[in-house]
Write a protein that holds these residues in place. Sequence first.
Motif, mmCIF file in Angstrom:
data_model
loop_
_atom_site.group_PDB
_atom_site.id
_atom_site.type_symbol
_atom_site.label_atom_id
_atom_site.label_comp_id
_atom_site.label_asym_id
_atom_site.label_seq_id
_atom_site.Cartn_x
_atom_site.Cartn_y
_atom_site.Cartn_z
ATOM 1 N N LEU A 1 -10.613 20.039 48.508
ATOM 2 C CA LEU A 1 -11.938 19.864 47.905
ATOM 3 C C LEU A 1 -11.896 20.159 46.406
ATOM 4 C CD1 LEU A 1 -14.843 19.062 48.364
ATOM 5 C CD2 LEU A 1 -15.345 21.422 49.045
ATOM 6 N N LEU A 2 -11.102 21.134 46.004
ATOM 7 C CA LEU A 2 -10.909 21.373 44.570
ATOM 8 C C LEU A 2 -10.270 20.153 43.909
ATOM 9 C CD1 LEU A 2 -9.695 25.068 44.750
ATOM 10 C CD2 LEU A 2 -11.679 24.274 43.458
ATOM 11 N N PHE A 3 -9.321 19.548 44.582
ATOM 12 C CA PHE A 3 -8.697 18.308 44.099
ATOM 13 C C PHE A 3 -9.743 17.204 43.968
ATOM 14 C CE2 PHE A 3 -6.996 14.167 45.429
ATOM 15 C CZ PHE A 3 -6.007 13.948 44.483
ATOM 16 N N ALA A 4 -10.607 17.071 44.974
ATOM 17 C CA ALA A 4 -11.640 16.036 44.952
ATOM 18 C C ALA A 4 -12.600 16.245 43.788
ATOM 19 C CB ALA A 4 -12.404 16.031 46.272
ATOM 20 N N GLY A 5 -12.930 17.499 43.507
ATOM 21 C CA GLY A 5 -13.852 17.787 42.420
ATOM 22 C C GLY A 5 -13.365 17.289 41.077
ATOM 23 N N LYS A 6 -12.039 17.284 40.889
ATOM 24 C CA LYS A 6 -11.476 16.818 39.623
ATOM 25 C C LYS A 6 -11.628 15.305 39.451
ATOM 26 C CE LYS A 6 -8.045 20.542 39.501
ATOM 27 N NZ LYS A 6 -6.604 20.883 39.585
ATOM 28 N N LEU A 7 -11.917 14.603 40.547
ATOM 29 C CA LEU A 7 -12.074 13.158 40.494
ATOM 30 C C LEU A 7 -13.497 12.734 40.147
ATOM 31 C CD1 LEU A 7 -10.161 12.331 43.809
ATOM 32 C CD2 LEU A 7 -9.221 12.363 41.484
ATOM 33 N N VAL A 8 -14.445 13.644 40.270
ATOM 34 C CA VAL A 8 -15.862 13.304 40.086
ATOM 35 C C VAL A 8 -16.162 13.079 38.609
ATOM 36 C CG1 VAL A 8 -18.228 14.165 40.316
ATOM 37 C CG2 VAL A 8 -16.568 14.528 42.164
ATOM 38 N N ALA A 9 -16.661 11.888 38.285
ATOM 39 C CA ALA A 9 -17.007 11.552 36.907
ATOM 40 C C ALA A 9 -17.820 10.266 36.916
ATOM 41 C CB ALA A 9 -15.752 11.367 36.048
ATOM 42 N N PRO A 10 -18.659 10.060 35.919
ATOM 43 C CA PRO A 10 -19.380 8.787 35.827
ATOM 44 C C PRO A 10 -18.419 7.607 35.834
ATOM 45 C CG PRO A 10 -20.273 10.375 34.257
ATOM 46 C CD PRO A 10 -19.019 10.982 34.816
ATOM 47 N N GLY A 11 -18.761 6.568 36.601
ATOM 48 C CA GLY A 11 -17.936 5.370 36.680
ATOM 49 C C GLY A 11 -16.943 5.358 37.816
ATOM 50 N N VAL A 12 -16.703 6.497 38.433
ATOM 51 C CA VAL A 12 -15.751 6.586 39.546
ATOM 52 C C VAL A 12 -16.458 6.178 40.842
ATOM 53 C CG1 VAL A 12 -14.341 8.171 40.917
ATOM 54 C CG2 VAL A 12 -14.404 8.379 38.424
ATOM 55 N N THR A 13 -15.824 5.376 41.657
ATOM 56 C CA THR A 13 -16.423 4.986 42.931
ATOM 57 C C THR A 13 -16.094 6.013 44.015
ATOM 58 O OG1 THR A 13 -14.538 3.686 43.747
ATOM 59 C CG2 THR A 13 -16.150 2.557 42.323
ATOM 60 N N THR A 14 -16.982 6.100 44.994
ATOM 61 C CA THR A 14 -16.716 7.008 46.114
ATOM 62 C C THR A 14 -15.568 6.478 46.975
ATOM 63 O OG1 THR A 14 -18.569 5.982 47.309
ATOM 64 C CG2 THR A 14 -18.995 8.051 46.160
ATOM 65 N N ALA B 1 -20.433 3.040 42.037
ATOM 66 C CA ALA B 1 -19.875 3.944 41.036
ATOM 67 C C ALA B 1 -20.840 5.093 40.781
ATOM 68 C CB ALA B 1 -19.608 3.191 39.744
ATOM 69 N N LEU B 2 -20.319 6.296 40.664
ATOM 70 C CA LEU B 2 -21.136 7.438 40.288
ATOM 71 C C LEU B 2 -21.682 7.223 38.881
ATOM 72 C CD1 LEU B 2 -18.833 10.338 41.567
ATOM 73 C CD2 LEU B 2 -20.903 9.445 42.674
ATOM 74 N N ALA B 3 -22.924 7.684 38.670
ATOM 75 C CA ALA B 3 -23.575 7.530 37.375
ATOM 76 C C ALA B 3 -23.896 8.896 36.795
ATOM 77 C CB ALA B 3 -24.856 6.709 37.513
ATOM 78 N N ASP B 4 -23.932 8.954 35.471
ATOM 79 C CA ASP B 4 -24.327 10.188 34.803
ATOM 80 C C ASP B 4 -25.694 10.619 35.320
ATOM 81 O OD1 ASP B 4 -23.727 12.086 32.488
ATOM 82 O OD2 ASP B 4 -25.752 11.399 32.000
ATOM 83 N N GLY B 5 -25.805 11.887 35.716
ATOM 84 C CA GLY B 5 -27.059 12.405 36.243
ATOM 85 C C GLY B 5 -27.141 12.450 37.753
ATOM 86 N N ASP B 6 -26.178 11.807 38.457
ATOM 87 C CA ASP B 6 -26.134 11.875 39.917
ATOM 88 C C ASP B 6 -25.718 13.267 40.383
ATOM 89 O OD1 ASP B 6 -26.789 9.216 40.362
ATOM 90 O OD2 ASP B 6 -24.705 8.551 40.607
ATOM 91 N N ILE B 7 -26.023 13.560 41.637
ATOM 92 C CA ILE B 7 -25.368 14.657 42.348
ATOM 93 C C ILE B 7 -24.714 14.058 43.589
ATOM 94 C CG2 ILE B 7 -26.881 16.482 41.484
ATOM 95 C CD1 ILE B 7 -28.358 16.438 44.180
ATOM 96 N N VAL B 8 -23.549 14.565 43.967
ATOM 97 C CA VAL B 8 -22.829 14.002 45.101
ATOM 98 C C VAL B 8 -22.185 15.128 45.898
ATOM 99 C CG1 VAL B 8 -20.771 13.555 43.661
ATOM 100 C CG2 VAL B 8 -21.037 12.381 45.869
ATOM 101 N N ASN B 9 -22.462 15.147 47.185
ATOM 102 C CA ASN B 9 -21.780 16.076 48.083
ATOM 103 C C ASN B 9 -20.522 15.414 48.617
ATOM 104 O OD1 ASN B 9 -21.318 16.954 51.165
ATOM 105 N ND2 ASN B 9 -22.092 18.695 50.002
ATOM 106 N N ILE B 10 -19.404 16.126 48.513
ATOM 107 C CA ILE B 10 -18.150 15.675 49.115
ATOM 108 C C ILE B 10 -17.792 16.652 50.226
ATOM 109 C CG2 ILE B 10 -15.711 15.165 48.754
ATOM 110 C CD1 ILE B 10 -16.345 14.459 45.889
ATOM 111 N N ASP B 11 -17.648 16.114 51.424
ATOM 112 C CA ASP B 11 -17.392 16.916 52.624
ATOM 113 C C ASP B 11 -15.973 16.614 53.103
ATOM 114 O OD1 ASP B 11 -17.445 18.241 55.071
ATOM 115 O OD2 ASP B 11 -19.474 17.596 55.549
ATOM 116 N N VAL B 12 -15.118 17.635 53.064
ATOM 117 C CA VAL B 12 -13.704 17.510 53.419
ATOM 118 C C VAL B 12 -13.418 18.316 54.677
ATOM 119 C CG1 VAL B 12 -11.359 18.177 52.737
ATOM 120 C CG2 VAL B 12 -12.890 17.102 51.066
#
Length: 249
Positions: free
Chosen positions: A12-25, A72-83
């Motif tokens: 999950l720490l690894f996944a958090g480093k991937l979160v950024a505007p423009g990145v797809t889920t 794609a994630l957008a600036d201002g979104d919140i996203v839960n990642i469940d691992v």
Amino acid sequence: MRKAGRMAAEVLLFAGKLVAPGVTTDSIDAEVHDEIVRRGAYPSPLNYRGYPKSVCTSINEVICHGIPDSRALADGDIVNIDVTVFLDSVHGDTSVTFEVGEVDDHSRLLVRETRAAMYLGIGAVRNGAAVNAIGRAIETHARAHRLGVVREFIGHGVGTEFHSGLQIPHYYERSHNTPLETGMTFTIEPMLTLGSPDLYLWDDQWTAVTADQRRSAQFEHTLLCHDDGAEILTRTPAGEGAAEVYTKE
């Protein structure tokens, strides 16, 4: 369980480093899948009751079980990642709601207080305590901040089964008086909302969204009940989980 929990935390720490505007889920799902397999484990959600992906990604009004896709994630979104990882015949399950770029004040409060509610629920765990002590702690905190508590999805026993029979509601009811016992392993994973906690399911029969389309956040740890408290299993050897590393105070 400690090994599986530690691995889930690290992934999950690894996944958090991937979160950024423009990145797809979808891309997050693919990279997390490869990371879990590289570590010699299996992504528990994949093919679980027909779920088609390796992680859940729940954006904004999605409460839980969002299926990764090309959005794609957008600036201002919140996203839960469940691992959840399956390692040595047991599961480790953890999730965090991440802020994407700069989020508004209401969303920041929602994320911060959902995290706090989870830890208050964890603080109620000890041998002999009733399950509803967890829900009381979480619901009391949520109400103090005028947040809704989702009732349809709850914490659960976890171990050799992904979801075992033990149920951990995040709201208080007197009838939820099952006593906790030393050695039990289970999740606490409150889902709080800015508006009404009422929900509906998309046609995919997985994605749960708020009926009023307002935002929802979730945090989750896998726990081991001890005589005098809870051991958080989904942390690294340094005592870190994604909830600590990524949540802004």
